[in-house]
Each structure stands twice: as structure tokens, then as C-alpha cells.
Design a protein around this motif. Structure first.
Motif, PDB file in Angstrom:
ATOM      1  N   ALA A  10       2.504   5.269 -10.742  1.00  0.00           N
ATOM      2  CA  ALA A  10       3.282   4.202 -10.600  1.00  0.00           C
ATOM      3  C   ALA A  10       2.534   2.973 -10.268  1.00  0.00           C
ATOM      4  CB  ALA A  10       4.429   4.438  -9.350  1.00  0.00           C
ATOM      5  N   ALA A  11       2.925   1.727 -10.820  1.00  0.00           N
ATOM      6  CA  ALA A  11       2.312   0.535 -10.236  1.00  0.00           C
ATOM      7  C   ALA A  11       2.944  -0.062  -9.016  1.00  0.00           C
ATOM      8  CB  ALA A  11       2.418  -0.410 -11.323  1.00  0.00           C
ATOM      9  N   THR A  12       2.244  -0.687  -8.068  1.00  0.00           N
ATOM     10  CA  THR A  12       2.933  -1.086  -6.763  1.00  0.00           C
ATOM     11  C   THR A  12       4.189  -1.788  -7.209  1.00  0.00           C
ATOM     12  OG1 THR A  12       0.758  -1.664  -5.627  1.00  0.00           O
ATOM     13  CG2 THR A  12       2.703  -2.773  -4.985  1.00  0.00           C
ATOM     14  N   GLY A  13       5.247  -1.354  -6.375  1.00  0.00           N
ATOM     15  CA  GLY A  13       6.595  -1.933  -6.600  1.00  0.00           C
ATOM     16  C   GLY A  13       7.435  -1.460  -7.714  1.00  0.00           C
ATOM     17  N   GLU A  14       6.645  -0.336  -8.009  1.00  0.00           N
ATOM     18  CA  GLU A  14       7.545   0.233  -9.413  1.00  0.00           C
ATOM     19  C   GLU A  14       7.566   1.663  -9.396  1.00  0.00           C
ATOM     20  OE1 GLU A  14       5.580  -0.547 -12.948  1.00  0.00           O
ATOM     21  OE2 GLU A  14       5.604  -2.918 -12.764  1.00  0.00           O
ATOM     22  N   SER A  15       8.872   2.102  -9.945  1.00  0.00           N
ATOM     23  CA  SER A  15       9.236   3.483  -9.776  1.00  0.00           C
ATOM     24  C   SER A  15       8.313   4.354 -10.687  1.00  0.00           C
ATOM     25  CB  SER A  15      10.535   3.900 -10.401  1.00  0.00           C
ATOM     26  OG  SER A  15      11.489   3.233  -9.634  1.00  0.00           O
ATOM     27  N   ARG A  73      -7.664   8.218  -3.217  1.00  0.00           N
ATOM     28  CA  ARG A  73      -7.384   6.942  -2.991  1.00  0.00           C
ATOM     29  C   ARG A  73      -8.941   6.071  -2.879  1.00  0.00           C
ATOM     30  NH1 ARG A  73      -8.221   4.823   2.776  1.00  0.00           N
ATOM     31  NH2 ARG A  73      -8.890   6.505   4.245  1.00  0.00           N
ATOM     32  N   SER A  74      -8.817   4.880  -3.131  1.00  0.00           N
ATOM     33  CA  SER A  74      -9.647   3.915  -3.136  1.00  0.00           C
ATOM     34  C   SER A  74      -9.996   3.564  -1.734  1.00  0.00           C
ATOM     35  CB  SER A  74      -9.485   2.558  -3.799  1.00  0.00           C
ATOM     36  OG  SER A  74      -8.348   1.884  -3.495  1.00  0.00           O
ATOM     37  N   LYS A  75     -11.173   2.924  -1.320  1.00  0.00           N
ATOM     38  CA  LYS A  75     -11.684   2.726   0.068  1.00  0.00           C
ATOM     39  C   LYS A  75     -10.503   1.583   0.710  1.00  0.00           C
ATOM     40  CE  LYS A  75     -15.384   1.240   3.112  1.00  0.00           C
ATOM     41  NZ  LYS A  75     -16.615   0.890   3.115  1.00  0.00           N
ATOM     42  N   ASP A  76     -10.004   1.891   1.703  1.00  0.00           N
ATOM     43  CA  ASP A  76      -9.186   1.190   2.643  1.00  0.00           C
ATOM     44  C   ASP A  76      -7.696   0.845   1.734  1.00  0.00           C
ATOM     45  OD1 ASP A  76     -11.197   0.832   4.479  1.00  0.00           O
ATOM     46  OD2 ASP A  76     -12.063  -0.721   3.678  1.00  0.00           O
ATOM     47  N   ALA A  77      -7.539   1.503   0.848  1.00  0.00           N
ATOM     48  CA  ALA A  77      -6.167   1.502   0.064  1.00  0.00           C
ATOM     49  C   ALA A  77      -4.927   1.083   1.186  1.00  0.00           C
ATOM     50  CB  ALA A  77      -5.898   2.628  -0.732  1.00  0.00           C
ATOM     51  N   LYS A  78      -4.006   0.551   0.852  1.00  0.00           N
ATOM     52  CA  LYS A  78      -2.942   0.253   1.530  1.00  0.00           C
ATOM     53  C   LYS A  78      -1.571   0.425   0.499  1.00  0.00           C
ATOM     54  CE  LYS A  78      -0.616  -2.865   4.871  1.00  0.00           C
ATOM     55  NZ  LYS A  78      -0.149  -1.520   5.692  1.00  0.00           N
ATOM     56  N   VAL A  79      -0.602   0.940   0.759  1.00  0.00           N
ATOM     57  CA  VAL A  79       0.643   1.349   0.119  1.00  0.00           C
ATOM     58  C   VAL A  79       1.499  -0.195   0.464  1.00  0.00           C
ATOM     59  CG1 VAL A  79       0.431   3.567  -0.236  1.00  0.00           C
ATOM     60  CG2 VAL A  79       1.766   2.457   1.805  1.00  0.00           C
ATOM     61  N   ALA A  80       2.499  -0.271  -0.470  1.00  0.00           N
ATOM     62  CA  ALA A  80       3.383  -1.544  -0.314  1.00  0.00           C
ATOM     63  C   ALA A  80       4.535  -1.035   0.867  1.00  0.00           C
ATOM     64  CB  ALA A  80       4.045  -1.725  -1.688  1.00  0.00           C
ATOM     65  N   TRP A  81       4.819   0.158   0.880  1.00  0.00           N
ATOM     66  CA  TRP A  81       5.781   0.557   2.019  1.00  0.00           C
ATOM     67  C   TRP A  81       5.040   0.791   3.322  1.00  0.00           C
ATOM     68  CZ3 TRP A  81      10.885  -0.036   1.319  1.00  0.00           C
ATOM     69  CH2 TRP A  81      11.354  -0.512   0.019  1.00  0.00           C
ATOM     70  N   GLU A  82       5.436  -0.179   4.178  1.00  0.00           N
ATOM     71  CA  GLU A  82       4.795  -0.055   5.377  1.00  0.00           C
ATOM     72  C   GLU A  82       5.694   0.973   6.492  1.00  0.00           C
ATOM     73  OE1 GLU A  82       1.802  -2.998   7.758  1.00  0.00           O
ATOM     74  OE2 GLU A  82       4.103  -3.482   8.335  1.00  0.00           O
ATOM     75  N   PHE A  83       5.025   1.655   7.152  1.00  0.00           N
ATOM     76  CA  PHE A  83       5.833   2.469   8.059  1.00  0.00           C
ATOM     77  C   PHE A  83       6.151   1.786   9.262  1.00  0.00           C
ATOM     78  CE2 PHE A  83       6.241   5.843  11.438  1.00  0.00           C
ATOM     79  CZ  PHE A  83       7.255   6.710  10.886  1.00  0.00           C
ATOM     80  N   VAL A 103      -7.539   1.863 -10.708  1.00  0.00           N
ATOM     81  CA  VAL A 103      -7.028   0.812 -11.337  1.00  0.00           C
ATOM     82  C   VAL A 103      -6.445   0.071 -10.037  1.00  0.00           C
ATOM     83  CG1 VAL A 103      -5.574  -0.646 -12.945  1.00  0.00           C
ATOM     84  CG2 VAL A 103      -6.736   1.638 -13.597  1.00  0.00           C
ATOM     85  N   GLU A 104      -6.621  -1.155  -9.790  1.00  0.00           N
ATOM     86  CA  GLU A 104      -5.839  -1.813  -8.777  1.00  0.00           C
ATOM     87  C   GLU A 104      -4.475  -1.789  -8.846  1.00  0.00           C
ATOM     88  OE1 GLU A 104      -5.759  -4.107  -5.203  1.00  0.00           O
ATOM     89  OE2 GLU A 104      -7.475  -2.956  -6.151  1.00  0.00           O
ATOM     90  N   GLN A 105      -3.971  -1.376  -7.634  1.00  0.00           N
ATOM     91  CA  GLN A 105      -2.300  -1.585  -7.709  1.00  0.00           C
ATOM     92  C   GLN A 105      -1.658  -0.506  -8.611  1.00  0.00           C
ATOM     93  OE1 GLN A 105      -0.677  -3.409  -5.538  1.00  0.00           O
ATOM     94  NE2 GLN A 105      -2.067  -5.054  -5.029  1.00  0.00           N
ATOM     95  N   THR A 106      -2.609   0.459  -9.111  1.00  0.00           N
ATOM     96  CA  THR A 106      -1.855   1.664  -9.568  1.00  0.00           C
ATOM     97  C   THR A 106      -2.034   2.937  -8.790  1.00  0.00           C
ATOM     98  OG1 THR A 106      -2.419   0.714 -11.818  1.00  0.00           O
ATOM     99  CG2 THR A 106      -2.261   3.058 -11.831  1.00  0.00           C
ATOM    100  N   GLY A 133      -5.752   1.527  -4.674  1.00  0.00           N
ATOM    101  CA  GLY A 133      -4.804   2.600  -5.664  1.00  0.00           C
ATOM    102  C   GLY A 133      -5.451   4.013  -5.529  1.00  0.00           C
ATOM    103  N   THR A 134      -4.960   4.856  -6.310  1.00  0.00           N
ATOM    104  CA  THR A 134      -5.221   6.257  -6.349  1.00  0.00           C
ATOM    105  C   THR A 134      -5.666   6.776  -7.806  1.00  0.00           C
ATOM    106  OG1 THR A 134      -2.912   7.124  -6.408  1.00  0.00           O
ATOM    107  CG2 THR A 134      -3.917   6.963  -4.071  1.00  0.00           C
ATOM    108  N   GLN A 135      -6.303   7.896  -7.804  1.00  0.00           N
ATOM    109  CA  GLN A 135      -6.761   8.435  -9.104  1.00  0.00           C
ATOM    110  C   GLN A 135      -6.799   9.796  -9.014  1.00  0.00           C
ATOM    111  OE1 GLN A 135     -11.208   7.136  -8.262  1.00  0.00           O
ATOM    112  NE2 GLN A 135     -10.823   7.543 -10.402  1.00  0.00           N
ATOM    113  N   ILE A 136      -6.465  10.671 -10.335  1.00  0.00           N
ATOM    114  CA  ILE A 136      -6.296  11.943 -10.230  1.00  0.00           C
ATOM    115  C   ILE A 136      -7.913  12.461 -10.344  1.00  0.00           C
ATOM    116  CG2 ILE A 136      -5.870  14.228 -11.354  1.00  0.00           C
ATOM    117  CD1 ILE A 136      -3.518  12.324 -10.030  1.00  0.00           C
ATOM    118  N   CYS A 137      -8.400  13.581  -9.251  1.00  0.00           N
ATOM    119  CA  CYS A 137      -9.640  13.656  -9.166  1.00  0.00           C
ATOM    120  C   CYS A 137      -9.618  15.349  -9.120  1.00  0.00           C
ATOM    121  CB  CYS A 137     -10.366  13.230  -8.078  1.00  0.00           C
ATOM    122  SG  CYS A 137     -10.682  11.527  -8.194  1.00  0.00           S
TER     123      CYS A 137
END
Length: 428
Positions: free
Chosen positions: A389-394, A315-325, A367-370, A347-351
């Protein structure tokens, strides 16, 4: 597809919860050579257009990386609502498949009480002939059973949940000669994987003392504990190609009740060493995606490459997903989150991480929101499947070369409503 990643509400890991009662059948990607029937030194010839499974809208598809239209498998069995591919046999032709009748949980029926009242069925499916044969029908122990691990062409480990208590049994393919691999009351084991020599099993155990990682012989005896610590949720297992290490993650669940993040860890198979390879809960653990009409998710777990390195979604630093628990709310839908896309960022990237040096190499851009996740390397080592997946997308299934080049979209699933859980199928 059952979502095997979810949440405990207290420090009592044995209290019924979403994660405790999830079928483990598809937690661990069956990409490791022995689980799929290939020893590390027996990798099949490189195939330019390798085959893989993925799921979309409750259906299983067979696809190739050349971009040809996927084939959605049609199973002729009445009364089954969803189908999922499981472990493959050594012949490279047959796979174990899990089907599930319409779920018994839902509005007014809490997940932890009703989900495991849903009857399931196990089958073998022939990829070439399309034949389907039900297995594990003799002396059935409970309505809810899922395939945990294929030990050989004749025997498998099966997760059984009876009266909300889960345990693993070893049995013949027809269901006979069932033997306890774990005991009732010691916790729910899942996330199983088989060592490259086929002699040891790794798993995590949702025990009264917490989520712990263990290894045992194939009968459940001679156990060695690899990781256990208060406040830490150790989850998922996968053996290194040389059989010396087991890969798993560590989630600080008390600080992160949604289990969004975790660190990547390895432990020596003999229990002598435990290493944390990342810091600050750097890995995206509880994947969530989509909008209120297309929401979905499931646990992310890291995976080994043939060269002994590790793929994970960083993840990027302080990343936050759209679905809040929803902290403290009763779970009735096995999701328990509110959609707040306006709060999402990062967002997140494969490393790829080298466990010897700790060096991390990015294979996809940040990439932001990816959100990139579920990366696994083909058995020949040439390609990597992953989801994006982009934020809000499948999500969609993508493929790239093993060094991160030539990334390209393969499928968005049925009616572009999402494709998830890609898994390689080794050739004979």
C-alpha cells in the motif's frame, strides 16, 4: 474484517481495551502446514497457480496466482454483514468460516462495551460444492464466538466472550462437549497455533500481568511460559516447521502507544530460551492504511518459511505512518487515529531473517511512502503472497517468487478499494 491489533491505554493489560476484546480468528495466518491439514513432510505437489483467500469490502474472495479474476464467495445466510475465512480441514476442500451480524458498536457506543455484543456464527464451507453448514450451535455459551484453532476434523478451539470476559473452549464441531481450555479471569487468549505434531498449542495471553506467550497441551494443561516481561507486549504465535521454536513479536507499548512497531522473537518450545532477532522495534506491527474514506488495518505478524527462516515487514529508519494514534482518547471506532499524510515518511519492505545467524535478506525494495506487509510462503515453498500500500491508499495483494523475484500485482479488490489478509489454501 475485525482488526485484531489495537491498543492498551495503561499498564493494566486486563483493563477492557480494543486489543483485549478483538476476535482472534484471523490473527495468525493459517499458512503453517499442520493448521491447514498438512504435516511438513506431506506438502502437496507444487502448483503453478496456487489458490488463496483474501478479503475486500467485507467479502471473501477465492483467487489464484495466475492473475485470473477472483471469485467472490456468495454465502446464502440472512442477516450477516461480513464473512471471513478461517482454518482449513485436512481434506483441502472445507474451511471454517466466520460471519458477523451488523456491529453493535459505533458512534456513542464504545468499542470495548458494545463490540462483543455483536452475534457471530460459525460455518463449514465446501469450496467445490459451495455448500454452507452452520456449526457450534448446540449449547451456545455466548452470542460472540470466533474460531480460534482447528485441532482435528472433529474438534476445534473457540474463543468465547461473555460479559466482556474472554476465554477459549474446546468443543465438538456441533458445539457440544464444550470444555474450558482457559479459565475466566486469567486473561484473554488468542493468536493460537498448533504444533506440527498436533500435540501442543501456542498462544499469547492478555493477562492481568501483561501480554505473555505460552504453550500447553491441546486441553489447555501442562503449560510452559515462553515470554513474559513488564513493559513488553508479546503477541502472535507460530510454530517452526520442526516444532522446536515458537515465533512471536515484542512491542514496547509504553514507548509506542499506537503499537506501530515491534521486534521479531522466537522462544524454544520447552521454555529454555528466548531470542530477540531484530532490534530497535524494526517490524511494522499495527498496519494502518487508506484515507479517511477507505481506512483499515490489522496486526502484522511474522511467518515461517518451509526452510525454517522468517518473513517480516521491516521498516526504514525513523519511518512514520500516515495514521497517527490518538493518545489518551476514548476509542469509539476501533481505530482511534487521525489522518496526517503530510507527516508520513519512510516505508517497509518484506525481509527474510535466518534465526540461526541473524542475517537479514531484503525480498522487496525499500521505496519511500510504500508499505509492504503480510508476507506468507505457499505450502510448496515456491511463492510468497504479500500486501502493498502506498501512503493514503488501500492495499493490494501481490505475489513473488520465494527469493523475491518476479513480483507482480494480483488484485486491488472490489472496485479497486483494497484487498487484504491474503491466505494460502493448500491443495489436496
Amino acid at each position: 474484517m475485525p482488526d485484531e491489533c489495537r491498543k492498551h491505554r495503561s499498564s493494566s493489560f486486563y483493563k477492557p481495551s480494543r486489543r483485549t476484546f478483538m476476535a482472534q480468528a484471523f490473527l495468525t495466518p493459517w499458512i503453517m502446514s499442520r493448521v491447514c491439514g498438512w504435516a511438513a513432510e506431506e506438502a502437496p505437489p507444487a502448483n503453478q497457480h496456487s489458490k488463496f483467500f483474501f478479503t475486500s469490502q467485507g467479502k471473501t474472495a477465492l483467487a489464484t496466482t495466475d492473475g485470473a479474476p477472483p471469485k467472490y464467495l456468495q454465502f446464502e445466510a440472512p442477516g450477516q454483514a461480513t464473512w471471513q475465512p478461517g482454518p482449513g480441514f485436512r481434506d483441502g476442500r472445507r474451511v471454517v468460516v466466520l460471519s458477523m451480524e451488523p456491529r453493535r458498536d459505533g458512534p456513542g457506543r464504545p468499542f470495548d462495551e458494545y463490540y462483543t455484543q455483536t452475534p457471530t456464527h460459525l460455518w463449514t464451507y465446501d469450496l467445490e460444492s459451495g455448500s454452507l453448514e452452520e456449526i457450534c450451535t448446540k449449547d451456545r455459551i455466548a452470542p460472540f464466538t470466533t474460531p480460534a484453532l482447528l485441532l482435528s476434523d472433529e474438534r476445534l478451539l473457540v474463543q468465547v466472550v461473555k460479559n466482556k470476559v474472554g476465554q477459549i473452549y474446546s468443543m465438538r464441531l456441533d458445539g457440544s462437549d464444550a470444555q474450558e481450555f482457559t479459565k475466566a479471569g486469567e486473561g484473554l487468549p488468542y493468536g493460537l497455533s498448533l504444533s506440527p505434531d498436533g500435540k501442543r498449542v501456542a498462544f499469547h495471553l492478555a493477562s492481568p500481568q501483561g501480554y505473555q506467550v505460552w504453550t500447553s497441551d491441546i486441553n489447555g494443561g501442562d503449560r510452559v511460559r515462553l515470554a513474559a516481561q513488564p513493559g513488553h507486549l508479546y503477541f502472535g504465535t507460530q510454530w517452526s516447521p520442526d516444532g522446536q521454536w515458537v515465533l512471536y513479536v515484542d512491542c514496547l507499548y509504553q514507548q509506542d502507544p499506537g503499537h506501530d512497531w515491534a521486534d521479531v522473537c522466537i522462544g524454544r518450545a520447552d521454555g529454555s530460551e528466548h531470542r530477540v532477532l531484530t532490534s530497535d522495534q524494526a517490524m511494522w506491527f499495527a498496519a494502518t492504511y487508506g484515507n479517511p474514506m477507505t481506512r483499515g488495518g490489522g496486526s502484522n505478524v511474522p511467518s515461517w518459511t518451509r526452510e525454517g527462516q522468517i518473513l517480516f515487514p521491516q521498516r526504514s529508519k525513523d519511518a512514520k505512518v500516515a495514521w497517527e494514534f490518538r493518545v489518551g482518547q476514548r476509542d469509539e471506532d476501533h481505530f482511534n487515529r487521525d489522518f496526517k499524510p503530510e507527516l508520513a515518511h519512510g516505508g517497509t519492505q518484506i525481509c527474510r531473517i535466518d534465526p540461526n545467524t541473524g542475517s537479514v535478506t531484503a525480498l522487496t525494495p525499500l521505496v519511500e511512502q510504500t508499505w509492504d506487509f503480510r508476507a506468507s510462503q505457499s505450502v510448496d515453498g515456491a511463492q510468497i503472497l504479500f500486501c502493498r500500500a502506498a501512503t493514503g491508499e488501500s492495499p493490494a495483494v501481490w505475489v513473488m517468487d520465494s527469493h523475491g523475484q518476479n513480483a507482480r500485482l494480483l488484485t486491488r479488490g472490489i472496485d479497486d478499494l483494497g484487498a487484504d489478509h491474503p491466505r494460502w489454501i493448500p491443495s489436496r
